[in-house]
Design a protein around this motif. Structure first.
Motif, short mmCIF file in Angstrom:
data_model
loop_
_atom_site.label_atom_id
_atom_site.label_comp_id
_atom_site.label_asym_id
_atom_site.label_seq_id
_atom_site.Cartn_x
_atom_site.Cartn_y
_atom_site.Cartn_z
N GLN A 1 0.59 -1.24 -0.11
CA GLN A 1 0.25 0.03 0.25
C GLN A 1 0.76 1.28 0.00
O GLN A 1 1.82 1.47 0.87
CB GLN A 1 -0.24 0.53 1.92
N VAL A 2 0.30 2.46 -1.07
CA VAL A 2 1.17 3.39 -0.96
C VAL A 2 0.80 4.33 0.03
O VAL A 2 -0.52 4.44 -0.56
CB VAL A 2 1.30 4.40 -2.00
N GLN A 3 1.79 4.91 0.38
CA GLN A 3 1.46 6.13 1.54
C GLN A 3 2.17 7.61 0.93
O GLN A 3 3.49 7.21 0.87
CB GLN A 3 1.56 5.75 2.87
N LEU A 4 1.10 8.70 0.98
CA LEU A 4 2.06 9.49 0.30
C LEU A 4 2.06 10.67 1.67
O LEU A 4 0.66 10.98 2.53
CB LEU A 4 1.36 10.75 -0.57
N VAL A 5 2.57 11.62 2.54
CA VAL A 5 3.30 12.06 3.47
C VAL A 5 2.72 14.08 3.15
O VAL A 5 4.62 13.61 3.17
CB VAL A 5 2.52 11.47 5.23
N GLU A 6 2.14 14.36 3.74
CA GLU A 6 3.12 15.66 3.40
C GLU A 6 3.07 16.55 5.10
O GLU A 6 2.50 16.60 5.26
CB GLU A 6 2.31 16.62 2.10
N SER A 7 4.13 17.42 4.17
CA SER A 7 4.63 18.46 5.39
C SER A 7 4.83 19.84 4.61
O SER A 7 5.74 19.88 3.61
CB SER A 7 5.36 18.28 6.19
N GLY A 8 5.17 20.73 6.03
CA GLY A 8 5.32 22.01 5.36
C GLY A 8 4.31 23.29 5.20
O GLY A 8 5.25 24.47 4.88
N GLY A 9 3.12 23.39 5.21
CA GLY A 9 2.74 24.05 4.69
C GLY A 9 2.45 25.40 6.35
O GLY A 9 3.49 24.95 7.27
N GLY A 10 1.49 26.00 6.45
CA GLY A 10 1.85 26.86 7.52
C GLY A 10 0.93 28.29 6.63
O GLY A 10 0.34 28.42 5.53
N LEU A 11 1.02 29.38 7.70
CA LEU A 11 0.80 31.09 7.07
C LEU A 11 2.06 31.55 7.01
O LEU A 11 3.33 31.46 7.44
CB LEU A 11 0.33 31.30 8.18
N VAL A 12 2.09 32.31 6.01
CA VAL A 12 3.29 33.54 5.12
C VAL A 12 2.66 34.24 4.76
O VAL A 12 1.81 34.58 4.42
CB VAL A 12 4.05 32.35 4.54
N GLN A 13 3.21 35.72 5.09
CA GLN A 13 3.16 37.19 4.25
C GLN A 13 4.04 37.16 2.52
O GLN A 13 4.27 36.14 2.72
CB GLN A 13 4.07 38.62 5.13
N ALA A 14 2.87 37.51 1.79
CA ALA A 14 3.20 37.91 0.89
C ALA A 14 4.59 37.95 0.60
O ALA A 14 4.87 38.91 1.43
CB ALA A 14 2.03 38.43 0.04
N GLY A 15 5.33 38.03 -0.93
CA GLY A 15 5.54 37.58 -0.80
C GLY A 15 7.37 36.65 -0.42
O GLY A 15 8.25 36.21 -0.83
N GLY A 16 7.07 35.97 1.01
CA GLY A 16 7.61 35.14 1.97
C GLY A 16 7.52 33.72 1.06
O GLY A 16 7.20 33.37 -0.31
N SER A 17 8.50 32.96 1.90
CA SER A 17 8.64 31.02 0.86
C SER A 17 8.09 29.93 1.84
O SER A 17 7.78 30.55 3.47
CB SER A 17 10.01 31.15 0.97
N LEU A 18 7.66 28.95 1.28
CA LEU A 18 7.22 28.13 2.41
C LEU A 18 7.78 26.75 1.26
O LEU A 18 8.23 26.83 -0.02
CB LEU A 18 6.30 27.89 2.49
N ARG A 19 8.88 25.94 1.81
CA ARG A 19 8.93 24.27 1.39
C ARG A 19 8.61 23.72 1.94
O ARG A 19 8.03 22.79 2.59
CB ARG A 19 10.36 24.16 1.43
N LEU A 20 7.16 22.75 0.84
CA LEU A 20 7.00 20.97 1.00
C LEU A 20 7.49 20.23 0.57
O LEU A 20 7.90 20.10 -0.60
CB LEU A 20 5.25 21.65 0.67
N SER A 21 7.45 19.58 1.40
CA SER A 21 7.77 17.90 1.39
C SER A 21 6.67 16.63 1.67
O SER A 21 5.48 16.81 2.15
CB SER A 21 8.68 17.79 2.61
N CYS A 22 7.00 15.78 0.25
CA CYS A 22 6.12 14.94 0.45
C CYS A 22 7.12 13.19 0.13
O CYS A 22 8.19 13.44 -0.37
CB CYS A 22 5.19 14.71 -0.51
N VAL A 23 6.72 12.62 1.20
CA VAL A 23 7.08 11.09 1.57
C VAL A 23 6.79 10.24 1.13
O VAL A 23 5.70 10.30 2.32
CB VAL A 23 8.08 10.79 3.28
N ALA A 24 6.22 9.38 0.21
CA ALA A 24 5.98 8.36 -0.17
C ALA A 24 6.64 6.98 0.74
O ALA A 24 8.14 6.74 0.84
CB ALA A 24 6.33 8.21 -1.71
N SER A 25 5.83 6.24 0.77
CA SER A 25 5.55 4.37 1.44
C SER A 25 5.16 3.33 0.44
O SER A 25 4.64 4.18 0.10
CB SER A 25 6.17 5.13 2.75
N GLY A 26 5.98 2.56 1.10
CA GLY A 26 5.38 1.71 0.21
C GLY A 26 6.28 1.20 -1.18
O GLY A 26 7.46 1.53 -1.34
N ARG A 27 6.16 0.36 -1.65
CA ARG A 27 6.55 -0.50 -2.92
C ARG A 27 5.88 0.44 -4.36
O ARG A 27 4.25 0.15 -4.09
CB ARG A 27 6.23 -1.95 -3.46
#
Length: 115
Positions: A1-27
């Motif tokens: 069974q494949v699972q995808l888990v995101e992280s890194g979201g949040g609140l930021v002001q306009a002009g700012g930056s964020l980095r989202l990550s996603c880790v996949a598990s399974g075959r």
């Protein structure tokens, strides 16, 4: 069974930056990786995709601001988002399509950009 888990979201002001990550598990045998987003009252839309040849495709609205990459960490992909705008506010989902057809989605992570 494949699972995808995101992280890194949040609140930021306009002009700012964020980095989202996603880790996949399974075959899995990957055909396409991607990031999609869904804003309130709108349909889910493609942000960036990466076919098996490693190229990347971006929505016009994010070109030059967002970068989609596969990380050195195993089974991890990231979305670097710079120069964020209020219209980027949405729930962001990572996506994986297998070579033989099945598609998988992460649970989503909220990105909110304040003006």
């Amino acid at each position: 069974q494949v699972q995808l888990v995101e992280s890194g979201g949040g609140l930021v002001q306009a002009g700012g930056s964020l980095r989202l990550s996603c880790v996949a598990s399974g075959r899995f045998n990957v055909d396409t990786l991607g990031w999609y987003r869904q804003a309130p009252g709108k349909q889910r839309e493609m942000v960036a995709t990466m076919p098996s040849d490693g190229s990347t495709n971006y929505a016009d609205s994010v070109k030059g601001r967002f970068t989609f990459s596969r990380d050195n960490a195993p089974n991890t992909m990231s979305l670097q988002m710079n120069s964020l705008k209020p219209e980027d506010t949405a729930v962001y989902y990572c996506y994986l399509k297998m070579r033989w057809g099945p598609e998988y989605w992460g649970q989503g992570t909220q990105v909110t950009v304040s003006s």
